[in-house]
Design a protein around this motif. Sequence first.
Motif, PDB file in Angstrom:
ATOM      1  N   GLU A   4      66.318 -15.654 -14.286  1.00  0.00           N
ATOM      2  CA  GLU A   4      67.359 -14.396 -14.924  1.00  0.00           C
ATOM      3  C   GLU A   4      67.094 -12.963 -14.135  1.00  0.00           C
ATOM      4  OE1 GLU A   4      68.266 -13.802 -18.795  1.00  0.00           O
ATOM      5  OE2 GLU A   4      67.153 -15.754 -19.067  1.00  0.00           O
ATOM      6  N   LYS A   5      68.881 -12.080 -13.776  1.00  0.00           N
ATOM      7  CA  LYS A   5      68.464 -11.218 -13.000  1.00  0.00           C
ATOM      8  C   LYS A   5      68.475  -9.887 -13.683  1.00  0.00           C
ATOM      9  CE  LYS A   5      69.632 -12.789  -7.946  1.00  0.00           C
ATOM     10  NZ  LYS A   5      70.388 -12.877  -6.838  1.00  0.00           N
ATOM     11  N   THR A   6      67.553  -9.094 -13.478  1.00  0.00           N
ATOM     12  CA  THR A   6      68.000  -8.417 -14.413  1.00  0.00           C
ATOM     13  C   THR A   6      68.356  -7.511 -13.769  1.00  0.00           C
ATOM     14  OG1 THR A   6      65.440  -8.273 -14.820  1.00  0.00           O
ATOM     15  CG2 THR A   6      66.328  -5.863 -15.999  1.00  0.00           C
ATOM     16  N   PRO A   7      69.792  -6.329 -14.816  1.00  0.00           N
ATOM     17  CA  PRO A   7      70.679  -5.359 -14.957  1.00  0.00           C
ATOM     18  C   PRO A   7      69.354  -4.068 -13.850  1.00  0.00           C
ATOM     19  CG  PRO A   7      71.052  -6.055 -16.365  1.00  0.00           C
ATOM     20  CD  PRO A   7      69.696  -6.861 -16.465  1.00  0.00           C
ATOM     21  N   GLN A   8      70.481  -2.968 -13.296  1.00  0.00           N
ATOM     22  CA  GLN A   8      69.135  -2.330 -12.607  1.00  0.00           C
ATOM     23  C   GLN A   8      69.235  -1.260 -13.628  1.00  0.00           C
ATOM     24  OE1 GLN A   8      68.758  -1.318  -9.666  1.00  0.00           O
ATOM     25  NE2 GLN A   8      69.072   0.177  -8.526  1.00  0.00           N
ATOM     26  N   ALA A   9      70.099  -0.496 -14.359  1.00  0.00           N
ATOM     27  CA  ALA A   9      69.872   0.388 -15.982  1.00  0.00           C
ATOM     28  C   ALA A   9      68.557   0.229 -16.752  1.00  0.00           C
ATOM     29  CB  ALA A   9      71.337   0.564 -16.818  1.00  0.00           C
ATOM     30  N   ARG A  10      68.455  -1.548 -17.277  1.00  0.00           N
ATOM     31  CA  ARG A  10      67.762  -1.721 -17.778  1.00  0.00           C
ATOM     32  C   ARG A  10      66.615  -2.018 -16.996  1.00  0.00           C
ATOM     33  NH1 ARG A  10      69.483  -7.473 -19.287  1.00  0.00           N
ATOM     34  NH2 ARG A  10      70.171  -6.391 -20.240  1.00  0.00           N
ATOM     35  N   LEU A  11      65.997  -2.249 -16.135  1.00  0.00           N
ATOM     36  CA  LEU A  11      65.102  -2.475 -14.953  1.00  0.00           C
ATOM     37  C   LEU A  11      64.674  -0.997 -14.847  1.00  0.00           C
ATOM     38  CD1 LEU A  11      63.100  -4.493 -13.686  1.00  0.00           C
ATOM     39  CD2 LEU A  11      64.229  -3.342 -11.608  1.00  0.00           C
ATOM     40  N   TRP A  12      65.330  -0.491 -14.472  1.00  0.00           N
ATOM     41  CA  TRP A  12      64.191   1.351 -14.310  1.00  0.00           C
ATOM     42  C   TRP A  12      64.300   1.979 -15.195  1.00  0.00           C
ATOM     43  CZ3 TRP A  12      61.528   1.661 -10.430  1.00  0.00           C
ATOM     44  CH2 TRP A  12      61.728   0.487  -9.199  1.00  0.00           C
ATOM     45  N   ALA A  13      64.766   1.955 -16.692  1.00  0.00           N
ATOM     46  CA  ALA A  13      64.854   2.669 -18.072  1.00  0.00           C
ATOM     47  C   ALA A  13      62.979   1.693 -18.431  1.00  0.00           C
ATOM     48  CB  ALA A  13      65.785   1.769 -18.995  1.00  0.00           C
ATOM     49  N   TRP A  14      62.974   0.259 -18.030  1.00  0.00           N
ATOM     50  CA  TRP A  14      61.628  -0.380 -18.745  1.00  0.00           C
ATOM     51  C   TRP A  14      60.377  -0.360 -17.942  1.00  0.00           C
ATOM     52  CZ3 TRP A  14      60.453  -5.658 -16.654  1.00  0.00           C
ATOM     53  CH2 TRP A  14      59.148  -6.389 -17.031  1.00  0.00           C
ATOM     54  N   ILE A  15      60.948   0.315 -16.667  1.00  0.00           N
ATOM     55  CA  ILE A  15      60.081   1.368 -15.403  1.00  0.00           C
ATOM     56  C   ILE A  15      59.578   2.100 -15.345  1.00  0.00           C
ATOM     57  CG2 ILE A  15      59.787   1.278 -13.421  1.00  0.00           C
ATOM     58  CD1 ILE A  15      61.043  -0.838 -11.932  1.00  0.00           C
ATOM     59  N   PHE A  16      60.636   3.254 -16.007  1.00  0.00           N
ATOM     60  CA  PHE A  16      60.149   4.071 -16.501  1.00  0.00           C
ATOM     61  C   PHE A  16      59.804   4.631 -17.429  1.00  0.00           C
ATOM     62  CE2 PHE A  16      61.102   8.459 -18.285  1.00  0.00           C
ATOM     63  CZ  PHE A  16      61.312   9.434 -17.684  1.00  0.00           C
TER      64      PHE A  16
END
Length: 313
Positions: A4-16
């Motif tokens: 499953e590919k993670t959406p950009q906004a969700r991925l970078w909120a998690w990394i932040f």
Amino acid sequence: MWSEKTPQARLWAWIFAAMTAPAAYFAGRGGYPLLSLAAVICLCLCWGVTALDVRPGKGTAWLQFIWLALAAGEMAKWLADCWPTAHGGPLIPLTVLVLAAVEGSRGADRAARAGSVLFWFLLGLYALVLFGGARDGKGENLAPDWALPPLGVVAIYLLPAVAGFLPRQKAAAAPLALAGIGGLGILASVITLAVLSPQVAAQEAVPFYTFSKGLSLFGVAERFEALVSAGLTMGFFCLLSLLCAAAGHLAETVHEGWGTGGSYGLAAMSALWLLLEIDLPGEILAGGCLLFWVLVPALTRSAKKLKKVAKNA
């Protein structure tokens, strides 16, 4: 779940959210000019390497997996310093490692859902703490200090490059997220130094925690350190779940169906490293992260291009 590919906004909120804890942990250590420079350079490297969108081969994936385990174990140690009343015991880091393994074993997309929820809480918490501290800062404490920050700073600001191991909808990192990560770390360092002074900060294990002790907001709330410790713990949970998920995806690269075991395997190896109480020198931690998270993907991409050119010649 591993494809499953993670959406950009969700991925970078998690990394932040994952970056908030180490950024605060190193805030106030060394002079802020060189810390700012290191953060900007490292985050630019992260943007470049994620844009390459390179998938490692099996041999490379094994090496990157082992390094992830060492890095996770070393970074988990920092969490113990964020709870001084626990006297540096391993119980809190081990507990968070187990929870992070459970979360990371579900794959990056599902783990990112929890991380993106915590993002909003952590964003509010750090905004509150930094706003409260900014009023107590003293300008004379911010005279340019060119003291070198710990080399661990290089490792933490290369963490967003781990996104390159995860399936995602867009390859390149979100520039806004990287700017926010750098801005948070630099602002936290500047305000911590402005309140404590460089001399006091140099004597503290976690200057950001010490600075939070004397905070007050609107004359009502005082002593934010318990809330700050909780926020740091949540941030380290997001960080370790990110590394566990990345390990799962690397294990899946080696052999389909190994993803879940890879996440738990990384947690077990990291826990062992934590319990052995062997400190990884900052030079090795920084160099390893630069090698396995930036240089190896870049060299892999170059090798693939050369191979393609030679084939078409």
